[in-house]
Design a protein around this motif. Structure first.
Motif, PDB file in Angstrom:
ATOM      1  N   LEU A 120       0.809  -1.216   0.000  1.00  0.00           N
ATOM      2  CA  LEU A 120       0.000   0.000   0.000  1.00  0.00           C
ATOM      3  C   LEU A 120       0.847   1.273   0.000  1.00  0.00           C
ATOM      4  CD1 LEU A 120      -2.725   1.449   0.117  1.00  0.00           C
ATOM      5  CD2 LEU A 120      -2.688   1.121   2.610  1.00  0.00           C
ATOM      6  N   ASP A 121       1.861   1.349   0.835  1.00  0.00           N
ATOM      7  CA  ASP A 121       2.696   2.559   0.881  1.00  0.00           C
ATOM      8  C   ASP A 121       3.379   2.821  -0.453  1.00  0.00           C
ATOM      9  OD1 ASP A 121       2.035   3.168   3.484  1.00  0.00           O
ATOM     10  OD2 ASP A 121       3.758   2.104   4.342  1.00  0.00           O
ATOM     11  N   PHE A 122       3.798   1.769  -1.130  1.00  0.00           N
ATOM     12  CA  PHE A 122       4.421   1.924  -2.449  1.00  0.00           C
ATOM     13  C   PHE A 122       3.384   2.378  -3.476  1.00  0.00           C
ATOM     14  CE2 PHE A 122       7.543  -0.548  -0.264  1.00  0.00           C
ATOM     15  CZ  PHE A 122       8.746  -0.238  -0.864  1.00  0.00           C
ATOM     16  N   ALA A 123       2.184   1.815  -3.396  1.00  0.00           N
ATOM     17  CA  ALA A 123       1.117   2.205  -4.316  1.00  0.00           C
ATOM     18  C   ALA A 123       0.768   3.686  -4.143  1.00  0.00           C
ATOM     19  CB  ALA A 123      -0.121   1.337  -4.089  1.00  0.00           C
ATOM     20  N   LYS A 124       0.750   4.154  -2.891  1.00  0.00           N
ATOM     21  CA  LYS A 124       0.454   5.565  -2.627  1.00  0.00           C
ATOM     22  C   LYS A 124       1.506   6.490  -3.243  1.00  0.00           C
ATOM     23  CE  LYS A 124      -2.174   5.027   1.643  1.00  0.00           C
ATOM     24  NZ  LYS A 124      -2.161   5.221   3.106  1.00  0.00           N
ATOM     25  N   GLN A 125       2.731   5.979  -3.375  1.00  0.00           N
ATOM     26  CA  GLN A 125       3.811   6.768  -3.977  1.00  0.00           C
ATOM     27  C   GLN A 125       3.851   6.610  -5.495  1.00  0.00           C
ATOM     28  OE1 GLN A 125       7.609   6.214  -1.917  1.00  0.00           O
ATOM     29  NE2 GLN A 125       6.455   5.507  -0.133  1.00  0.00           N
ATOM     30  N   GLY A 126       2.924   5.820  -6.047  1.00  0.00           N
ATOM     31  CA  GLY A 126       2.812   5.667  -7.493  1.00  0.00           C
ATOM     32  C   GLY A 126       3.623   4.530  -8.076  1.00  0.00           C
ATOM     33  N   TYR A 127       4.205   3.672  -7.242  1.00  0.00           N
ATOM     34  CA  TYR A 127       5.026   2.576  -7.741  1.00  0.00           C
ATOM     35  C   TYR A 127       4.166   1.397  -8.205  1.00  0.00           C
ATOM     36  CZ  TYR A 127       9.161   4.830  -5.786  1.00  0.00           C
ATOM     37  OH  TYR A 127      10.174   5.713  -5.515  1.00  0.00           O
ATOM     38  N   ALA A 128       4.496   0.862  -9.367  1.00  0.00           N
ATOM     39  CA  ALA A 128       3.843  -0.342  -9.876  1.00  0.00           C
ATOM     40  C   ALA A 128       4.386  -1.559  -9.126  1.00  0.00           C
ATOM     41  CB  ALA A 128       4.095  -0.486 -11.372  1.00  0.00           C
ATOM     42  N   CYS A 129       3.726  -2.697  -9.290  1.00  0.00           N
ATOM     43  CA  CYS A 129       4.111  -3.889  -8.531  1.00  0.00           C
ATOM     44  C   CYS A 129       5.536  -4.344  -8.837  1.00  0.00           C
ATOM     45  CB  CYS A 129       3.111  -5.012  -8.747  1.00  0.00           C
ATOM     46  SG  CYS A 129       2.967  -5.594 -10.431  1.00  0.00           S
ATOM     47  N   CYS A 130       5.998  -4.198 -10.072  1.00  0.00           N
ATOM     48  CA  CYS A 130       7.357  -4.636 -10.405  1.00  0.00           C
ATOM     49  C   CYS A 130       8.408  -3.811  -9.673  1.00  0.00           C
ATOM     50  CB  CYS A 130       7.580  -4.585 -11.912  1.00  0.00           C
ATOM     51  SG  CYS A 130       6.670  -5.876 -12.795  1.00  0.00           S
ATOM     52  N   HIS A 131       8.149  -2.522  -9.486  1.00  0.00           N
ATOM     53  CA  HIS A 131       9.061  -1.681  -8.700  1.00  0.00           C
ATOM     54  C   HIS A 131       9.090  -2.147  -7.244  1.00  0.00           C
ATOM     55  CE1 HIS A 131       8.220   1.059 -12.096  1.00  0.00           C
ATOM     56  NE2 HIS A 131       9.476   1.387 -11.931  1.00  0.00           N
ATOM     57  N   TYR A 132       7.917  -2.455  -6.712  1.00  0.00           N
ATOM     58  CA  TYR A 132       7.822  -2.926  -5.332  1.00  0.00           C
ATOM     59  C   TYR A 132       8.580  -4.240  -5.146  1.00  0.00           C
ATOM     60  CZ  TYR A 132       5.794  -5.245  -1.275  1.00  0.00           C
ATOM     61  OH  TYR A 132       5.623  -5.938  -0.098  1.00  0.00           O
ATOM     62  N   ILE A 133       8.390  -5.178  -6.072  1.00  0.00           N
ATOM     63  CA  ILE A 133       9.062  -6.476  -5.970  1.00  0.00           C
ATOM     64  C   ILE A 133      10.576  -6.294  -6.048  1.00  0.00           C
ATOM     65  CG2 ILE A 133       9.386  -8.719  -7.093  1.00  0.00           C
ATOM     66  CD1 ILE A 133       6.422  -8.481  -8.000  1.00  0.00           C
ATOM     67  N   ALA A 134      11.048  -5.466  -6.986  1.00  0.00           N
ATOM     68  CA  ALA A 134      12.484  -5.209  -7.110  1.00  0.00           C
ATOM     69  C   ALA A 134      13.033  -4.634  -5.805  1.00  0.00           C
ATOM     70  CB  ALA A 134      12.756  -4.261  -8.275  1.00  0.00           C
ATOM     71  N   TRP A 135      12.283  -3.710  -5.219  1.00  0.00           N
ATOM     72  CA  TRP A 135      12.686  -3.097  -3.956  1.00  0.00           C
ATOM     73  C   TRP A 135      12.801  -4.164  -2.867  1.00  0.00           C
ATOM     74  CZ3 TRP A 135      13.798   2.036  -2.848  1.00  0.00           C
ATOM     75  CH2 TRP A 135      13.880   2.368  -1.510  1.00  0.00           C
ATOM     76  N   GLN A 136      11.815  -5.057  -2.794  1.00  0.00           N
ATOM     77  CA  GLN A 136      11.826  -6.121  -1.789  1.00  0.00           C
ATOM     78  C   GLN A 136      12.996  -7.077  -2.000  1.00  0.00           C
ATOM     79  OE1 GLN A 136       9.859  -6.338   0.952  1.00  0.00           O
ATOM     80  NE2 GLN A 136       9.144  -4.349   0.265  1.00  0.00           N
ATOM     81  N   LEU A 137      13.280  -7.420  -3.246  1.00  0.00           N
ATOM     82  CA  LEU A 137      14.395  -8.325  -3.538  1.00  0.00           C
ATOM     83  C   LEU A 137      15.725  -7.689  -3.154  1.00  0.00           C
ATOM     84  CD1 LEU A 137      13.295  -9.813  -6.989  1.00  0.00           C
ATOM     85  CD2 LEU A 137      13.121 -10.879  -4.728  1.00  0.00           C
ATOM     86  N   CYS A 138      15.885  -6.407  -3.439  1.00  0.00           N
ATOM     87  CA  CYS A 138      17.116  -5.701  -3.051  1.00  0.00           C
ATOM     88  C   CYS A 138      17.243  -5.638  -1.533  1.00  0.00           C
ATOM     89  CB  CYS A 138      17.137  -4.291  -3.636  1.00  0.00           C
ATOM     90  SG  CYS A 138      17.498  -4.238  -5.402  1.00  0.00           S
TER      91      CYS A 138
END
Length: 199
Positions: A120-138
């Motif tokens: 949710l916090d990533f979505a509020k900042q406009g990030y798509a799911c692939c950006h979120y997943i990349a962030w989590q993997l890093c």
């Protein structure tokens, strides 16, 4: 038994040193081992996910059923919901599918389990799911943020090929506005499954 179970932990993932970035499949598999090896805590006990999931699963209301260990095969290239009452094992089943699907390399697909509340916090900042997943993997692999862009590109390619299967939990925990935002951000996913209550 409680002491044995609660002392079982998964070691932190260490990224390879040097200039070479671990491949995306390896990162997702390591993420699944780290995040999906255990069922959610119940009564203070964390059981290995493989010990919790041994049941038959009905598909789209059909009378036939499949064993849960084969469920990953049925999810590839599709979308839908996994319905059940709170406490019925929806989260555990999604974790099991992510863990088992990535271990087995089902149809060359990658399964990614996450909570809609975390996204949710990533979505509020406009990030798509692939950006979120990349962030989590890093984050979990202790890679620098400079690798997020290349991982995002690889994830978007997997998504276009319908080889990225998203397993989204906790959607019903969001209020209506938050749920609408998260769902709109996840709408571009080729294959996605939500855990939901029957109503």
């Amino acid at each position: 038994l409680f002491d044995l179970i609660s002392s079982a932990t998964i070691p932190a993932i260490q990224a390879e040193t040097g200039d070479r970035l671990p491949d995306l499949s390896t990162l997702i598999e390591q993420y699944a081992v780290s995040m999906c090896s255990f069922a959610p805590v119940a009564y203070g006990i964390r059981l290995p996910v493989s010990e919790c999931v041994d049941r038959l699963v009905n598909i789209q209301g059909e009378r036939f059923a499949i064993e849960s260990r084969h469920l990953a095969n049925h999810l590839v290239g599709h979308h839908g919901t996994l319905a059940g009452l709170p406490g019925s094992g929806r989260s555990t089943l999604l974790r099991f599918v992510a863990f088992h699907g990535n271990q087995e390399g089902v149809h060359g697909c990658r399964f990614f389990y996450f909570s809609a509340r975390d996204y949710l916090d990533f979505a509020k900042q406009g990030y798509a799911c692939c950006h979120y997943i990349a962030w989590q993997l890093c984050e979990i692999s202790q890679l620098g943020r400079e690798h997020c862009a290349s991982l995002t590109t690889e994830l978007e390619e997997l998504n276009r090929e319908r080889r990225l299967i998203l397993l989204v939990d906790d959607v019903e925990c969001l209020d209506d506005v938050s749920r609408e935002l998260v769902l709109s951000k996840l709408a571009s996913a080729g294959s996605i499954f939500f855990a939901a209550t029957p109503h």
